[in-house]
Structures are given as C-alpha cells and as structure tokens.
Design a protein around this motif. Sequence first.
Motif, PDB file in Angstrom:
ATOM      1  N   LEU A 163       0.904  -1.143   0.413  1.00 33.45           N
ATOM      2  CA  LEU A 163      -0.480  -0.013   0.165  1.00 33.45           C
ATOM      3  C   LEU A 163       0.980   1.328  -0.002  1.00 33.45           C
ATOM      4  O   LEU A 163       0.347   1.712  -0.572  1.00 33.45           O
ATOM      5  N   GLY A 247      -4.130  -4.874  -0.305  1.00 30.69           N
ATOM      6  CA  GLY A 247      -2.281  -3.336  -0.394  1.00 30.69           C
ATOM      7  C   GLY A 247      -1.956  -4.200  -1.812  1.00 30.69           C
ATOM      8  O   GLY A 247      -1.788  -3.545  -2.293  1.00 30.69           O
ATOM      9  N   PHE A 250      -4.286  -2.889  -4.356  1.00 31.74           N
ATOM     10  CA  PHE A 250      -4.746  -1.419  -4.166  1.00 31.74           C
ATOM     11  C   PHE A 250      -2.601  -1.047  -5.323  1.00 31.74           C
ATOM     12  O   PHE A 250      -3.269  -0.476  -6.165  1.00 31.74           O
TER      13      PHE A 250
END
Length: 262
Positions: A163, A247, A250
């Motif tokens: 992330l 995470g 993303f």
Amino acid sequence: MISGVQRKAELLWALSQREIAARFKGSYGGLSWYVIQNLLLLTLYSFVFGTLFKNRWGQGDHPSGNFTVALFIGLIVFNLFAECVTRAPTLILANANYVKKVVFPLDVLPVVTLITAVFNAFVAMLVLIAVSWYLDSPMHWQGLWIPVILLPLMVLILGVTWLLAALGTYIRDINQMVTLLISAFMFLSPLFYQITALPKAAQTWVMFNPLTLPMQESRAALMLGQSPDWAALGVYLLIALPVAALGYLFFQKMRGGFADVI
C-alpha cells in the motif's frame, strides 16, 4: 496474491540474496556491523531506560525477567516492522530502472524488502541468544514458536508495504508522514515498558497497536516458557490477510501509472 509469490520464488530468492549482499558490499566489517549496531542500540536503551529510568521487567520488587533481554526481543519485533514500512514509500522510486526499462514484476519488491528484514531479524535473534547466555538469563524452548508468532505480523507488514509503496510513488509526502508514525509506534508499543504498567484506559489503546501482541507473545514464549495464545494470533491473522490482499490489489491497480510519475 499467494500463487503469484510462489511462481516468482526463484526471482525472490535471487533478489533477496543480492539485496542482503549489497548492504555489506565493500565493507570490511560486513555482517559484523549489523551485530555491532544491535549491541550498541541495546546498550544505549538498556542504560537509559534500565539504569537512568530504573525500568524493571516484572511487578514491584519481583522482576519476572531480565530487562535487557525483554528490550532486545521488543527491538527485534519493532525493527522488523520499521525496516519494511520506512522503506516502503520510496521503494518504487529507488528502483525506477525496473519501472522504465524492463518488464519486471514490481510486486515482488515489497516481498524482497520483507525477506531482507526477516534475515536481519534472524541475525538479531542469534545475537539475542548470545546476550541471554552472557546475562545468565534462561531461554525456554517455547521460543521456537517465535517465527509462528511473527507470521501474522509479517503478513500485515506485506500488505502495508504494498500500500505505502504505491501511495509513496504518487504522493512524496507519504515518506515524511511514515517517518513520524514510526517514531510514534516506537513509544506507543510496549517496547520499553510492560503494558501492565499503564493505566487501564491506556492499555486498551496500546493493544490496538499491531506490534503489541507479537512483542508480548514473543517475550512470554522465550522468557516465561508460555505457549502462544493461538486464539489471539488466529484473530490477528484473520485481520492481516485481508489487509495484505487489499494492499496487493491496490498496488496492482496503481502500478500502471508508476512510469508516468517517476
């Protein structure tokens, strides 16, 4: 996410070896500098908090373990977290050649960072064994559970690193924010003190710190010979896995624009 890491196992191993070797390349002391650094920090913290502030590991006049050993265990856990999270915001920027010139699986970079941090933690554990022997502080065989105890934390670290690596590529201020947060995590985790020494209200908040449970469980296993709290670790893992998955997703969603902002 898991299958992707498995498919790239050979690449991960090669990059991790190169990362570890690069840290000590051209250094006469090599790995010994990492050992010296750990010992110097441990000596400094032990003197400040153990001697000047007279911290003890236990209740009242009946300490339940050596403060230096307890501090070292906490430092190993904290450094594992801090090393990955601190490097995360600049991870892609520091490897811009992989973004612009080569078709490269960028998602392995956070994994390599974690593997390197785990290696450093392993070396620190060897130093801890030597320190415990020198201080005549008993170590229990339940300490062998420490890799399992730290597994949920490592899964969480991986998600946070993915992330922050994505965010830090677009927003350069993330690096400064993370530096401040790491300092806060150091003092808001039971690194220099026992959680029982805090007021009840403060204990509740400190328990939300992701470093608290791994620190307490590692100390309980190694210093007191207690079995891990499998229920608490299970809950931790159930939280860490979605964080890691989010995470990763993303990171994969944002990676398409990395070349445009570097």
